[in-house]
Design an enzyme around this catalytic site. Structure first.
Site, short mmCIF file in Angstrom:
data_model
loop_
_atom_site.label_atom_id
_atom_site.label_comp_id
_atom_site.label_asym_id
_atom_site.label_seq_id
_atom_site.Cartn_x
_atom_site.Cartn_y
_atom_site.Cartn_z
CD GLU A 40 16.58 20.99 -14.10
OE1 GLU A 40 17.54 21.12 -14.86
OE2 GLU A 40 15.48 21.56 -14.30
CG LEU A 50 18.67 25.05 -18.11
CD1 LEU A 50 17.63 25.88 -18.86
CD2 LEU A 50 19.35 25.91 -17.04
NE ARG A 52 20.86 28.29 -21.00
CZ ARG A 52 21.48 27.89 -19.90
NH1 ARG A 52 21.54 26.59 -19.62
NH2 ARG A 52 22.05 28.74 -19.09
CE1 TYR A 108 18.83 32.67 -14.32
CE2 TYR A 108 16.57 32.04 -14.83
CZ TYR A 108 17.77 31.80 -14.16
OH TYR A 108 17.90 30.69 -13.37
NE ARG A 155 -2.20 41.01 -13.08
CZ ARG A 155 -3.14 40.08 -13.13
NH1 ARG A 155 -4.35 40.38 -13.62
NH2 ARG A 155 -2.90 38.85 -12.70
CE LYS A 176 19.85 30.30 -16.66
NZ LYS A 176 19.83 29.18 -15.70
#
Length: 287
Positions: free
Chosen positions: A183, A207, A52, A33, A101, A151
């Site tokens: 972070e 990140l 990114r 995301y 699945r 991310k």
């Protein structure tokens, strides 16, 4: 009033937007995301977020959605349709719905990625009063997976960290691994000591923040000294200032860590100046 959202090529009222229960983002957290801020109706650092996103997809061997080259237009359309002056656009790409699945990745020839975008209206985003008084953080052990430079939507532990901070009467948590701060739960971290800005160097451990890159560029242009290296909680508690950066908080001063005030427990001049520069330059460069 209902928001207009975007799902796989369609602009829809949020009440009509659906994603399959078999989507791998739902079942496996198999998705990435980005969050792009909006100031004055314009997108901030969009090119960096798009780059990114492309990198995250590549690192996970995930196909780009068909609309990848149209993302700027889609962002702008959602901002316009929802009347966003200050706020955010959230974008998520998952590996899609293979029909059932399975741990193994589906064949990209038969399964298209899922692309979802929606806006969040946040009036006063740039004038957040917390930036004037600073926030309080706690430190917690960093037990996330090793590829934090991607991310992904695997956000359970960061969410738990924020709840740990809330329970302690604080605002956020800084994550610690092998004695050093990696972070924050959703941000990059910094301290200031003797006029020098210190922040952890880029690696798989953190990140690669888009706001981080911009703020460090602005700091160097302003003749500020930047040192990229790990630092400890003890160093942070003994620093002259501490702060974090993120796409939604910009530059946010930290005035207390694990119950200990940073310096005098007040917002310092470096963080304040960097926030001012970042907001000013970002507004000028918004698209």
């Amino acid at each position: 009033m209902s928001r207009t959202v975007y799902v796989n090529g369609q602009y829809l009222p949020e009440e009509e937007a659906t994603v399959s229960i078999f989507d791998r983002g739902f079942l496996m957290a198999d998705g990435v995301y980005e969050v792009t801020s909006v100031l004055g109706g314009k997108l901030i650092d969009f090119a960096g977020h798009a780059a990114r996103l492309e990198r995250s997809l590549k690192e996970l061997d995930m196909e780009k959605p068909e609309a990848f080259d149209d993302l700027l237009e889609i962002h702008r359309e959602l901002v316009a349709r929802n009347g966003i002056e200050e706020g955010m656009v959230y974008l998520q790409v998952t590996r899609g719905n293979p029909g059932d699945r399975d741990f193994a990745f589906p064949d990209p020839a038969t399964t298209k990625p899922t692309l979802v975008l929606f806006t969040q209206n946040k009036p006063g985003l740039a004038d957040n009063p917390q930036a004037q008084k600073g926030i309080k953080v706690i430190s917690i052990e960093d037990i996330r997976w090793g590829r934090r430079d991607i991310k992904t939507v695997q956000l359970l532990y960061p969410s738990m960290g924020k709840m740990m901070a809330k329970k302690a009467g604080c605002d956020d948590a800084w994550l610690v691994e092998d004695g050093f701060v990696t972070e924050g739960t959703s941000n990059n971290t910094y301290i200031v000591k003797d006029g020098k800005i210190i922040t952890r160097n880029l690696s798989h451990d953190i990140l690669h923040g888009i706001t981080r890159a911009a703020v460090l560029r602005f700091a160097k242009e302003a003749q500020m000294v930047v040192e990229e290296r790990p630092f400890t909680i003890e160093e942070a508690q003994g620093a002259d200032e501490a702060f974090f950066t993120s796409a939604s908080a910009f530059v946010m001063p930290v005035v207390e860590i694990d119950g200990n005030p940073v310096k005098e427990g007040k917002v310092g001049p470096v963080a304040s100046r960097l926030r001012e520069i970042y907001l000013d330059e970002s507004r000028k460069a918004g698209v």
